[in-house]
Motif scaffolding. Structure first.
Motif, PDB file in Angstrom:
ATOM      1  N   ASP A   6       0.777  -1.095   0.078  1.00  0.00           N
ATOM      2  CA  ASP A   6       0.068   0.104  -0.036  1.00  0.00           C
ATOM      3  C   ASP A   6       0.920   1.375   0.130  1.00  0.00           C
ATOM      4  O   ASP A   6       0.311   2.431  -0.341  1.00  0.00           O
ATOM      5  CB  ASP A   6      -1.038  -0.064   1.091  1.00  0.00           C
ATOM      6  N   VAL A   7       2.093   1.018   0.235  1.00  0.00           N
ATOM      7  CA  VAL A   7       2.965   2.511   0.510  1.00  0.00           C
ATOM      8  C   VAL A   7       3.046   3.176  -0.948  1.00  0.00           C
ATOM      9  O   VAL A   7       2.779   4.214  -0.835  1.00  0.00           O
ATOM     10  CB  VAL A   7       4.311   2.042   1.049  1.00  0.00           C
ATOM     11  N   SER A   8       3.365   2.481  -1.844  1.00  0.00           N
ATOM     12  CA  SER A   8       3.590   3.268  -3.121  1.00  0.00           C
ATOM     13  C   SER A   8       2.392   3.601  -3.577  1.00  0.00           C
ATOM     14  O   SER A   8       2.356   4.613  -4.450  1.00  0.00           O
ATOM     15  CB  SER A   8       4.246   1.949  -4.014  1.00  0.00           C
ATOM     16  N   LYS A   9       1.110   3.010  -3.185  1.00  0.00           N
ATOM     17  CA  LYS A   9      -0.107   3.621  -3.765  1.00  0.00           C
ATOM     18  C   LYS A   9      -0.331   4.753  -3.162  1.00  0.00           C
ATOM     19  O   LYS A   9      -1.056   5.638  -3.857  1.00  0.00           O
ATOM     20  CB  LYS A   9      -1.387   2.292  -3.370  1.00  0.00           C
ATOM     21  N   CYS A  10       0.174   5.126  -2.058  1.00  0.00           N
ATOM     22  CA  CYS A  10      -0.109   6.451  -1.283  1.00  0.00           C
ATOM     23  C   CYS A  10       0.657   7.564  -1.996  1.00  0.00           C
ATOM     24  O   CYS A  10       0.217   8.736  -1.751  1.00  0.00           O
ATOM     25  CB  CYS A  10       0.183   6.305   0.159  1.00  0.00           C
ATOM     26  N   LEU A  11       1.611   7.452  -2.764  1.00  0.00           N
ATOM     27  CA  LEU A  11       2.405   8.582  -3.359  1.00  0.00           C
ATOM     28  C   LEU A  11       1.438   9.264  -4.375  1.00  0.00           C
ATOM     29  O   LEU A  11       0.660   8.863  -4.908  1.00  0.00           O
ATOM     30  CB  LEU A  11       3.652   7.783  -4.188  1.00  0.00           C
ATOM     31  N   ASN A  12       1.370  10.532  -4.288  1.00  0.00           N
ATOM     32  CA  ASN A  12       0.598  11.488  -4.812  1.00  0.00           C
ATOM     33  C   ASN A  12      -0.841  11.468  -4.406  1.00  0.00           C
ATOM     34  O   ASN A  12      -1.782  12.027  -5.161  1.00  0.00           O
ATOM     35  CB  ASN A  12       0.860  11.410  -6.462  1.00  0.00           C
ATOM     36  N   HIS A  13      -1.196  10.654  -3.514  1.00  0.00           N
ATOM     37  CA  HIS A  13      -2.662  10.504  -2.963  1.00  0.00           C
ATOM     38  C   HIS A  13      -2.604  11.181  -1.498  1.00  0.00           C
ATOM     39  O   HIS A  13      -3.427  11.566  -0.976  1.00  0.00           O
ATOM     40  CB  HIS A  13      -3.098   9.402  -2.851  1.00  0.00           C
ATOM     41  N   PHE A  14      -1.460  10.955  -0.616  1.00  0.00           N
ATOM     42  CA  PHE A  14      -1.118  11.444   0.669  1.00  0.00           C
ATOM     43  C   PHE A  14       0.138  11.950   0.599  1.00  0.00           C
ATOM     44  O   PHE A  14       1.264  11.909  -0.076  1.00  0.00           O
ATOM     45  CB  PHE A  14      -1.241  10.171   1.577  1.00  0.00           C
ATOM     46  N   HIS A  15       0.492  12.710   1.897  1.00  0.00           N
ATOM     47  CA  HIS A  15       1.909  13.489   2.203  1.00  0.00           C
ATOM     48  C   HIS A  15       2.407  12.347   2.874  1.00  0.00           C
ATOM     49  O   HIS A  15       3.881  12.782   3.078  1.00  0.00           O
ATOM     50  CB  HIS A  15       1.451  14.908   2.600  1.00  0.00           C
ATOM     51  N   GLY A  16       2.038  11.565   3.523  1.00  0.00           N
ATOM     52  CA  GLY A  16       2.783  10.616   4.589  1.00  0.00           C
ATOM     53  C   GLY A  16       1.770   9.440   4.782  1.00  0.00           C
ATOM     54  O   GLY A  16       0.634   9.505   4.389  1.00  0.00           O
ATOM     55  N   VAL A  17       2.587   8.503   5.566  1.00  0.00           N
ATOM     56  CA  VAL A  17       1.687   7.407   5.817  1.00  0.00           C
ATOM     57  C   VAL A  17       1.944   7.031   7.396  1.00  0.00           C
ATOM     58  O   VAL A  17       2.629   7.145   8.116  1.00  0.00           O
ATOM     59  CB  VAL A  17       2.256   5.900   5.162  1.00  0.00           C
ATOM     60  N   ASN A  18       0.697   6.431   8.211  1.00  0.00           N
ATOM     61  CA  ASN A  18       0.688   6.170   9.194  1.00  0.00           C
ATOM     62  C   ASN A  18       0.760   4.615   9.394  1.00  0.00           C
ATOM     63  O   ASN A  18      -0.219   3.968   8.862  1.00  0.00           O
ATOM     64  CB  ASN A  18      -0.463   6.534  10.113  1.00  0.00           C
ATOM     65  N   VAL A  19       1.749   3.881   9.732  1.00  0.00           N
ATOM     66  CA  VAL A  19       2.039   2.428   9.591  1.00  0.00           C
ATOM     67  C   VAL A  19       1.572   1.831  11.286  1.00  0.00           C
ATOM     68  O   VAL A  19       2.064   2.351  12.094  1.00  0.00           O
ATOM     69  CB  VAL A  19       3.272   1.889   9.556  1.00  0.00           C
ATOM     70  N   LYS A  20       0.618   1.081  10.994  1.00  0.00           N
ATOM     71  CA  LYS A  20       0.103   0.260  12.268  1.00  0.00           C
ATOM     72  C   LYS A  20       0.641  -1.237  12.341  1.00  0.00           C
ATOM     73  O   LYS A  20       0.372  -1.935  11.502  1.00  0.00           O
ATOM     74  CB  LYS A  20      -1.504   0.145  12.376  1.00  0.00           C
ATOM     75  N   LEU A  21       1.463  -1.512  13.227  1.00  0.00           N
ATOM     76  CA  LEU A  21       1.963  -2.587  13.409  1.00  0.00           C
ATOM     77  C   LEU A  21       1.152  -4.025  13.260  1.00  0.00           C
ATOM     78  O   LEU A  21       1.158  -4.963  12.619  1.00  0.00           O
ATOM     79  CB  LEU A  21       3.118  -2.859  14.481  1.00  0.00           C
ATOM     80  N   VAL A  22       0.118  -3.707  14.101  1.00  0.00           N
ATOM     81  CA  VAL A  22      -0.811  -4.761  14.114  1.00  0.00           C
ATOM     82  C   VAL A  22      -1.577  -5.075  12.804  1.00  0.00           C
ATOM     83  O   VAL A  22      -1.784  -6.231  12.492  1.00  0.00           O
ATOM     84  CB  VAL A  22      -2.069  -4.577  15.132  1.00  0.00           C
ATOM     85  N   LYS A  23      -1.704  -4.079  11.915  1.00  0.00           N
ATOM     86  CA  LYS A  23      -2.252  -4.121  10.577  1.00  0.00           C
ATOM     87  C   LYS A  23      -1.479  -4.680   9.494  1.00  0.00           C
ATOM     88  O   LYS A  23      -1.748  -5.444   8.691  1.00  0.00           O
ATOM     89  CB  LYS A  23      -2.921  -2.901  10.152  1.00  0.00           C
ATOM     90  N   CYS A  24      -0.387  -4.264   9.793  1.00  0.00           N
ATOM     91  CA  CYS A  24       0.781  -4.713   8.531  1.00  0.00           C
ATOM     92  C   CYS A  24       1.453  -6.132   8.916  1.00  0.00           C
ATOM     93  O   CYS A  24       1.988  -6.556   8.014  1.00  0.00           O
ATOM     94  CB  CYS A  24       2.029  -3.834   8.296  1.00  0.00           C
ATOM     95  N   GLY A  25       1.411  -6.753  10.134  1.00  0.00           N
ATOM     96  CA  GLY A  25       2.188  -7.922  10.483  1.00  0.00           C
ATOM     97  C   GLY A  25       3.374  -7.819  11.268  1.00  0.00           C
ATOM     98  O   GLY A  25       3.928  -8.715  11.611  1.00  0.00           O
ATOM     99  N   GLY A  26       3.683  -6.471  11.869  1.00  0.00           N
ATOM    100  CA  GLY A  26       4.734  -6.426  13.019  1.00  0.00           C
ATOM    101  C   GLY A  26       5.910  -5.695  12.478  1.00  0.00           C
ATOM    102  O   GLY A  26       5.667  -4.882  11.760  1.00  0.00           O
ATOM    103  N   LEU A  27       6.859  -5.645  13.280  1.00  0.00           N
ATOM    104  CA  LEU A  27       8.005  -4.859  13.437  1.00  0.00           C
ATOM    105  C   LEU A  27       8.691  -4.900  12.201  1.00  0.00           C
ATOM    106  O   LEU A  27       9.313  -4.038  11.262  1.00  0.00           O
ATOM    107  CB  LEU A  27       8.961  -5.043  14.556  1.00  0.00           C
ATOM    108  N   THR A  28       8.848  -6.429  11.634  1.00  0.00           N
ATOM    109  CA  THR A  28       9.554  -6.686  10.229  1.00  0.00           C
ATOM    110  C   THR A  28       9.076  -5.876   9.067  1.00  0.00           C
ATOM    111  O   THR A  28       9.766  -5.282   8.405  1.00  0.00           O
ATOM    112  CB  THR A  28       9.945  -8.195  10.241  1.00  0.00           C
ATOM    113  N   PRO A  29       7.742  -6.322   8.787  1.00  0.00           N
ATOM    114  CA  PRO A  29       7.354  -5.330   7.660  1.00  0.00           C
ATOM    115  C   PRO A  29       7.310  -3.986   7.790  1.00  0.00           C
ATOM    116  O   PRO A  29       7.087  -3.318   6.799  1.00  0.00           O
ATOM    117  CB  PRO A  29       6.056  -6.353   7.388  1.00  0.00           C
TER     118      PRO A  29
END
Length: 336
Positions: free
Chosen positions: A237-260
């Motif tokens: 999803d990160v690359s999708k946000c380019l030119n749609h958002f100025h930044g991203v809020n990563v939630k560890l529980v949603k993305c699968g943890g610290l590694t991703p």
């Protein structure tokens, strides 16, 4: 390696309301991975928006207990790669597991997790403190209960501008606004102009997650930066946000943890996006894991444990927005 699962029902200090729901208790799963004299801890909370419960997470982890307990002495990256195919349908459970293994691995190496990653903590950002939706009077009272340098204000009501206007009368703190998908394109563009004058720093996820055309329109015309939350869940999803958002809020529980989560933040930085990590009302277990990522962040929302009537662990501490690390290795967590 031994897998230990512990279920908690975290009581909140106040009813916590966002545009979608209100809660007084937050169910949470703590994962402990034990190897000889070392234990690592991870956490994931339930969330109806993502159709995730503690019971589902526990069931999914029990199914692969034999795989988890057979693993020995591999890197966290390899651990994640091995477990991801078994839990790609349940990223919350994967998060708690990945978090626990990162913690365990660092403890076995005799280092704090951020030290293992060679991160400098000299320029760590401060965390905001969240004011949930309530009557204007109650929101003012909550803010006055805990003076803070940065407030995250939950909106998505018919009185949003009136709320912020009144709150502004009582503090000079920085305001951040989270509408949790509660606004339209026109509302967002109009509100951004008014909110900028009221000292708001940015808007988080004003539109529904899948409204990409709307996001693009807001991105072009908003007077304030827009940060993705519900629109940025997993690595792709990160690359999708380019030119749609100025930044991203990563939630560890949603993305699968610290590694991703680390990979998402690194990708966002490469794309020139602002980086943020948010919490999901976790205890100090989850909050201490988030703290390891601070050197990668422009903003952070890690006040979850501060919202609890009673915590279940010790680890990082927070004082007037500033985060201090535990002396212990790993993420520094100890269950109470």
């Amino acid at each position: 390696m031994e897998l230990i699962l512990k279920e908690y029902n975290l009581k909140l200090k106040h009813t916590f309301t966002i545009s979608r729901e209100s809660i007084d208790f937050q169910p949470s799963l703590i994962v402990e991975l034990k190897n000889d004299h070392f234990s690592g801890f991870g956490e994931a909370t339930s969330n109806p928006y993502y159709k995730t419960t503690v019971a589902i997470m526990m069931k999914d982890l029990e199914k692969i207990r034999y795989i988890i307990e057979a693993i020995n002495d591999i890197t966290p990256a390899d651990f994640y790669t091995k477990l991801h195919p078994h839990l790609e349908h349940d990223m919350f459970a994967l998060c708690a597991l990945d978090m626990a293994y990162n913690d365990l691995y660092a403890r076995q190496k005799g280092k704090k997790l951020y030290e293992l990653w060679n991160y400098s903590i000299d320029k760590n950002p401060m965390t905001d403190y969240t004011i949930g939706i309530a009557s204007i009077e109650k929101m003012v009272t909550k803010m006055q209960e805990l003076p803070w340098p940065i407030y995250k204000i939950k909106l998505g009501t018919k009185e949003d501008i009136a709320i912020v206007t009144e709150l502004r009368k009582h503090t000079n703190a920085i305001f951040r606004i989270d509408a949790n998908c509660g606004w339209t394109v026109d509302e967002t563009i109009s509100n951004a102009i008014k909110l900028k004058k009221l000292g708001v720093e940015f808007l988080e996820q004003p539109l529904k997650a899948d409204n990409w055309e709307g996001h693009k329109e807001v991105f072009k015309h908003s007077a304030l930066p827009i940060i993705a939350d519900e629109s940025c869940i997993i690595e792709e999803d990160v690359s999708k946000c380019l030119n749609h958002f100025h930044g991203v809020n990563v939630k560890l529980v949603k993305c699968g943890g610290l590694t991703p989560g680390r990979r998402m933040l690194q990708e966002a930085k490469k794309l020139g996006l602002k980086t943020m990590v948010g919490c999901m009302t976790e205890s100090t277990v989850g909050i201490s894991a988030i703290a390891q990522l601070l050197p990668l962040l422009d903003y952070v929302d890690m006040d979850g444990a501060l919202l609890l009537a009673k915590d279940i662990a010790t680890g990082v501490t927070i004082d007037y927005g500033k985060i201090s690390y535990s002396e212990l290795h790993g993420t520094g967590v100890t269950l109470i």
